[in-house]
Design a protein around this motif. Structure first.
Motif, PDB file in Angstrom:
ATOM      1  N   MET A 135       7.212 -73.388 -27.706  1.00  0.00           N
ATOM      2  CA  MET A 135       6.275 -72.547 -28.620  1.00  0.00           C
ATOM      3  C   MET A 135       5.042 -72.258 -28.349  1.00  0.00           C
ATOM      4  SD  MET A 135       4.836 -74.924 -32.093  1.00  0.00           S
ATOM      5  CE  MET A 135       3.801 -73.989 -33.488  1.00  0.00           C
ATOM      6  N   LEU A 136       4.465 -70.943 -28.707  1.00  0.00           N
ATOM      7  CA  LEU A 136       3.552 -70.259 -28.403  1.00  0.00           C
ATOM      8  C   LEU A 136       2.408 -71.226 -28.701  1.00  0.00           C
ATOM      9  CD1 LEU A 136       4.017 -66.440 -28.900  1.00  0.00           C
ATOM     10  CD2 LEU A 136       3.673 -67.514 -26.631  1.00  0.00           C
ATOM     11  N   SER A 137       1.258 -71.096 -27.682  1.00  0.00           N
ATOM     12  CA  SER A 137      -0.087 -71.617 -27.867  1.00  0.00           C
ATOM     13  C   SER A 137      -0.652 -71.009 -28.900  1.00  0.00           C
ATOM     14  CB  SER A 137      -0.877 -71.965 -26.660  1.00  0.00           C
ATOM     15  OG  SER A 137      -1.533 -70.383 -26.116  1.00  0.00           O
ATOM     16  N   SER A 138      -1.876 -71.443 -29.491  1.00  0.00           N
ATOM     17  CA  SER A 138      -2.742 -70.683 -30.478  1.00  0.00           C
ATOM     18  C   SER A 138      -3.308 -69.674 -29.918  1.00  0.00           C
ATOM     19  CB  SER A 138      -3.844 -71.549 -31.131  1.00  0.00           C
ATOM     20  OG  SER A 138      -4.684 -72.333 -30.199  1.00  0.00           O
ATOM     21  N   ALA A 139      -3.646 -69.576 -28.571  1.00  0.00           N
ATOM     22  CA  ALA A 139      -4.359 -68.587 -27.593  1.00  0.00           C
ATOM     23  C   ALA A 139      -3.391 -67.297 -27.742  1.00  0.00           C
ATOM     24  CB  ALA A 139      -4.723 -68.848 -26.492  1.00  0.00           C
ATOM     25  N   PHE A 185       0.360 -48.515 -32.456  1.00  0.00           N
ATOM     26  CA  PHE A 185       0.938 -49.696 -32.717  1.00  0.00           C
ATOM     27  C   PHE A 185       1.933 -49.955 -31.244  1.00  0.00           C
ATOM     28  CE2 PHE A 185       3.639 -46.000 -33.468  1.00  0.00           C
ATOM     29  CZ  PHE A 185       4.896 -46.081 -32.962  1.00  0.00           C
ATOM     30  N   ASN A 186       2.664 -48.810 -30.567  1.00  0.00           N
ATOM     31  CA  ASN A 186       3.292 -49.099 -29.411  1.00  0.00           C
ATOM     32  C   ASN A 186       2.796 -49.258 -28.188  1.00  0.00           C
ATOM     33  OD1 ASN A 186       2.835 -46.397 -29.127  1.00  0.00           O
ATOM     34  ND2 ASN A 186       5.002 -45.460 -29.077  1.00  0.00           N
ATOM     35  N   VAL A 187       1.356 -48.750 -28.320  1.00  0.00           N
ATOM     36  CA  VAL A 187       0.501 -48.996 -26.941  1.00  0.00           C
ATOM     37  C   VAL A 187       0.318 -50.594 -26.714  1.00  0.00           C
ATOM     38  CG1 VAL A 187      -1.902 -48.732 -26.209  1.00  0.00           C
ATOM     39  CG2 VAL A 187      -0.648 -46.976 -27.407  1.00  0.00           C
ATOM     40  N   ASN A 188       0.085 -51.542 -27.681  1.00  0.00           N
ATOM     41  CA  ASN A 188       0.113 -52.753 -27.695  1.00  0.00           C
ATOM     42  C   ASN A 188       1.269 -53.465 -26.905  1.00  0.00           C
ATOM     43  OD1 ASN A 188      -2.370 -53.514 -29.677  1.00  0.00           O
ATOM     44  ND2 ASN A 188      -1.064 -52.311 -31.076  1.00  0.00           N
ATOM     45  N   LEU A 189       2.493 -52.900 -27.155  1.00  0.00           N
ATOM     46  CA  LEU A 189       3.358 -53.573 -26.327  1.00  0.00           C
ATOM     47  C   LEU A 189       3.360 -53.191 -24.654  1.00  0.00           C
ATOM     48  CD1 LEU A 189       6.488 -52.629 -28.675  1.00  0.00           C
ATOM     49  CD2 LEU A 189       5.197 -54.351 -28.709  1.00  0.00           C
ATOM     50  N   VAL A 190       2.925 -51.949 -24.608  1.00  0.00           N
ATOM     51  CA  VAL A 190       2.888 -51.725 -23.029  1.00  0.00           C
ATOM     52  C   VAL A 190       1.611 -52.550 -22.543  1.00  0.00           C
ATOM     53  CG1 VAL A 190       2.449 -49.790 -21.439  1.00  0.00           C
ATOM     54  CG2 VAL A 190       3.515 -49.263 -23.609  1.00  0.00           C
ATOM     55  N   LEU A 191       0.652 -52.641 -23.141  1.00  0.00           N
ATOM     56  CA  LEU A 191      -0.538 -53.435 -22.662  1.00  0.00           C
ATOM     57  C   LEU A 191       0.040 -54.996 -22.491  1.00  0.00           C
ATOM     58  CD1 LEU A 191      -3.270 -51.936 -24.647  1.00  0.00           C
ATOM     59  CD2 LEU A 191      -2.966 -51.692 -22.218  1.00  0.00           C
ATOM     60  N   LEU A 192       0.616 -55.520 -23.470  1.00  0.00           N
ATOM     61  CA  LEU A 192       1.005 -56.914 -23.265  1.00  0.00           C
ATOM     62  C   LEU A 192       1.842 -56.840 -22.237  1.00  0.00           C
ATOM     63  CD1 LEU A 192       1.527 -59.705 -24.499  1.00  0.00           C
ATOM     64  CD2 LEU A 192       3.236 -58.872 -26.002  1.00  0.00           C
ATOM     65  N   ASP A 193       3.089 -55.987 -21.805  1.00  0.00           N
ATOM     66  CA  ASP A 193       3.559 -56.041 -20.633  1.00  0.00           C
ATOM     67  C   ASP A 193       2.683 -56.101 -19.458  1.00  0.00           C
ATOM     68  OD1 ASP A 193       6.285 -55.456 -19.129  1.00  0.00           O
ATOM     69  OD2 ASP A 193       5.076 -53.878 -18.445  1.00  0.00           O
ATOM     70  N   LEU A 194       1.624 -55.297 -19.412  1.00  0.00           N
ATOM     71  CA  LEU A 194       0.569 -55.191 -18.429  1.00  0.00           C
ATOM     72  C   LEU A 194      -0.051 -56.577 -18.089  1.00  0.00           C
ATOM     73  CD1 LEU A 194      -1.389 -54.002 -16.279  1.00  0.00           C
ATOM     74  CD2 LEU A 194      -2.778 -53.295 -18.166  1.00  0.00           C
ATOM     75  N   PHE A 195      -0.651 -57.216 -19.413  1.00  0.00           N
ATOM     76  CA  PHE A 195      -1.219 -58.613 -19.385  1.00  0.00           C
ATOM     77  C   PHE A 195      -0.099 -59.674 -18.661  1.00  0.00           C
ATOM     78  CE2 PHE A 195      -3.232 -57.207 -23.496  1.00  0.00           C
ATOM     79  CZ  PHE A 195      -4.042 -56.372 -23.078  1.00  0.00           C
ATOM     80  N   LEU A 196       1.028 -59.466 -19.088  1.00  0.00           N
ATOM     81  CA  LEU A 196       2.006 -60.685 -18.307  1.00  0.00           C
ATOM     82  C   LEU A 196       2.055 -60.156 -16.976  1.00  0.00           C
ATOM     83  CD1 LEU A 196       4.764 -60.318 -21.158  1.00  0.00           C
ATOM     84  CD2 LEU A 196       3.491 -62.366 -20.490  1.00  0.00           C
ATOM     85  N   ARG A 197       2.272 -59.119 -16.560  1.00  0.00           N
ATOM     86  CA  ARG A 197       2.240 -58.751 -15.289  1.00  0.00           C
ATOM     87  C   ARG A 197       1.137 -59.250 -14.385  1.00  0.00           C
ATOM     88  NH1 ARG A 197       2.316 -53.813 -14.305  1.00  0.00           N
ATOM     89  NH2 ARG A 197       2.492 -52.894 -16.335  1.00  0.00           N
ATOM     90  N   LEU A 198      -0.079 -59.314 -14.972  1.00  0.00           N
ATOM     91  CA  LEU A 198      -1.300 -59.656 -14.460  1.00  0.00           C
ATOM     92  C   LEU A 198      -1.727 -61.104 -14.537  1.00  0.00           C
ATOM     93  CD1 LEU A 198      -3.822 -56.695 -15.826  1.00  0.00           C
ATOM     94  CD2 LEU A 198      -3.145 -57.239 -13.426  1.00  0.00           C
ATOM     95  N   GLY A 199      -0.923 -61.803 -15.237  1.00  0.00           N
ATOM     96  CA  GLY A 199      -0.784 -63.454 -15.251  1.00  0.00           C
ATOM     97  C   GLY A 199      -2.206 -63.763 -15.940  1.00  0.00           C
ATOM     98  N   ILE A 235       7.440 -67.151 -22.937  1.00  0.00           N
ATOM     99  CA  ILE A 235       8.033 -66.924 -24.352  1.00  0.00           C
ATOM    100  C   ILE A 235       7.726 -65.457 -24.794  1.00  0.00           C
ATOM    101  CG2 ILE A 235       7.609 -67.313 -26.637  1.00  0.00           C
ATOM    102  CD1 ILE A 235       7.107 -70.147 -25.846  1.00  0.00           C
ATOM    103  N   LEU A 236       6.597 -64.863 -24.399  1.00  0.00           N
ATOM    104  CA  LEU A 236       6.325 -63.588 -24.590  1.00  0.00           C
ATOM    105  C   LEU A 236       7.175 -62.528 -24.052  1.00  0.00           C
ATOM    106  CD1 LEU A 236       2.456 -63.674 -24.732  1.00  0.00           C
ATOM    107  CD2 LEU A 236       4.016 -63.264 -26.678  1.00  0.00           C
ATOM    108  N   ALA A 237       7.346 -62.988 -22.774  1.00  0.00           N
ATOM    109  CA  ALA A 237       8.096 -62.015 -21.605  1.00  0.00           C
ATOM    110  C   ALA A 237       9.498 -61.803 -22.261  1.00  0.00           C
ATOM    111  CB  ALA A 237       8.215 -62.460 -20.199  1.00  0.00           C
ATOM    112  N   GLU A 238      10.087 -63.111 -22.757  1.00  0.00           N
ATOM    113  CA  GLU A 238      11.487 -62.992 -23.278  1.00  0.00           C
ATOM    114  C   GLU A 238      11.643 -62.218 -24.639  1.00  0.00           C
ATOM    115  OE1 GLU A 238      15.011 -66.212 -24.625  1.00  0.00           O
ATOM    116  OE2 GLU A 238      13.144 -66.924 -23.605  1.00  0.00           O
TER     117      GLU A 238
END
Length: 278
Positions: free
Chosen positions: A1-5, A248-262, A271-274
């Protein structure tokens, strides 16, 4: 389950995957394979192309005998004022990636064919940390006017590869020299299907990162960008989490960046990556 953050980021993925295909649309077939999903509300548009043999309207499906007929259909529907053309041509591909014809960009969501585009994170490493160039879309843009956007982003026009599209858009949108743009590295590829006011979006996004010099200042060339802003990545993270200011779709690309940046903890990252890449 995702955290509230991390939970607020999930809404961006859900927004871009708000439809279960075929979603009541009519399959568009070529050589027996589905290449699109046509809006039933636009079925009446196809009478004239069908009379000319450019389409065959069957029971529960529409057949495109010759992929090259797509450009004729685009011209015909524009002349009938069924839609407002972009006069920008995109390749339509079979499921194996073979190009079968070209269609005006504005008809892509009507016919529900897959479209490709590139998005580039323009990054700057400063002593104070990693920064990202953010563009604000022109208020005159047909789609999502005034929204925040990537430094470089654009659809993949007919005949171009992702890399060629990136170099072209980098020069047009931000005056990035070709030699510098070619240093961009492909980071990931994202997919989604969603309904929007313009119709069905089935998009494939090629995502790139480019580390830019500290003294580089982008300049708009094509009037599609109102302004550019260099922001700490942490501030961009907060904007994506707390607002819908980005296209709308920029958020997806940024989320991918945030995941890669840890920028998420391990459990949230998994969970988010999956969810993002699933």
């Amino acid at each position: 389950m995702l955290s509230s953050a991390a939970a607020p980021f999930l809404r961006h993925i859900e927004r871009c995957r708000n439809v279960t295909l075929p979603a009541g649309r009519i399959p568009l077939l070529h050589d027996g394979l589905s290449i699109g999903l046509v809006d039933p509300a636009c079925l009446g548009w196809l009478a004239a192309p069908a009379e000319m043999g450019l389409l065959e309207i069957g029971d529960g499906h529409i057949t495109l005998p010759d992929g090259q007929g797509l450009s004729q259909i685009s011209h015909m529907l524009a002349e009938q004022e069924r839609y407002v053309p972009f006069h920008e041509w995109f390749d339509v591909r079979s499921p194996d990636g073979t190009i079968i014809g070209q269609i005006d960009r504005a008809l892509i969501p009507v016919f529900g064919v897959e479209a490709s585009g590139v998005h580039m994170n323009g990054l700057v490493q400063k002593k104070t940390g990693l920064h990202l160039w953010v563009a604000r879309r022109s208020p005159q843009k047909r789609l999502d006017p005034g929204k925040l956007d990537h430094l470089v982003a654009g659809g993949m026009s007919s005949g171009l590869t992702p890399e060629e599209t990136l170099v072209k858009e980098a020069g047009e949108e931000a005056s990035i020299p070709t030699a510098l743009a070619r240093h961009a590295s492909h980071a990931s590829t994202l997919h989604y299907a969603m309904t929007r006011p313009e119709g069905l979006r089935r998009d494939r996004l090629y995502c790139y990162d480019l580390m830019l010099p500290e003294d580089f200042v982008p300049q708009a060339n094509d009037g599609e960008v109102e302004s550019f802003h260099l922001m700490p990545v942490g501030n961009v993270f907060q904007l994506v989490r707390d607002t819908d200011d980005f296209k709308f779709n920029v958020n997806l690309v940024l989320l991918d960046l945030f995941l890669r940046l840890g920028m998420f903890d391990k459990q949230d990252s998994l969970i988010l990556a999956e969810t993002l890449h699933g």
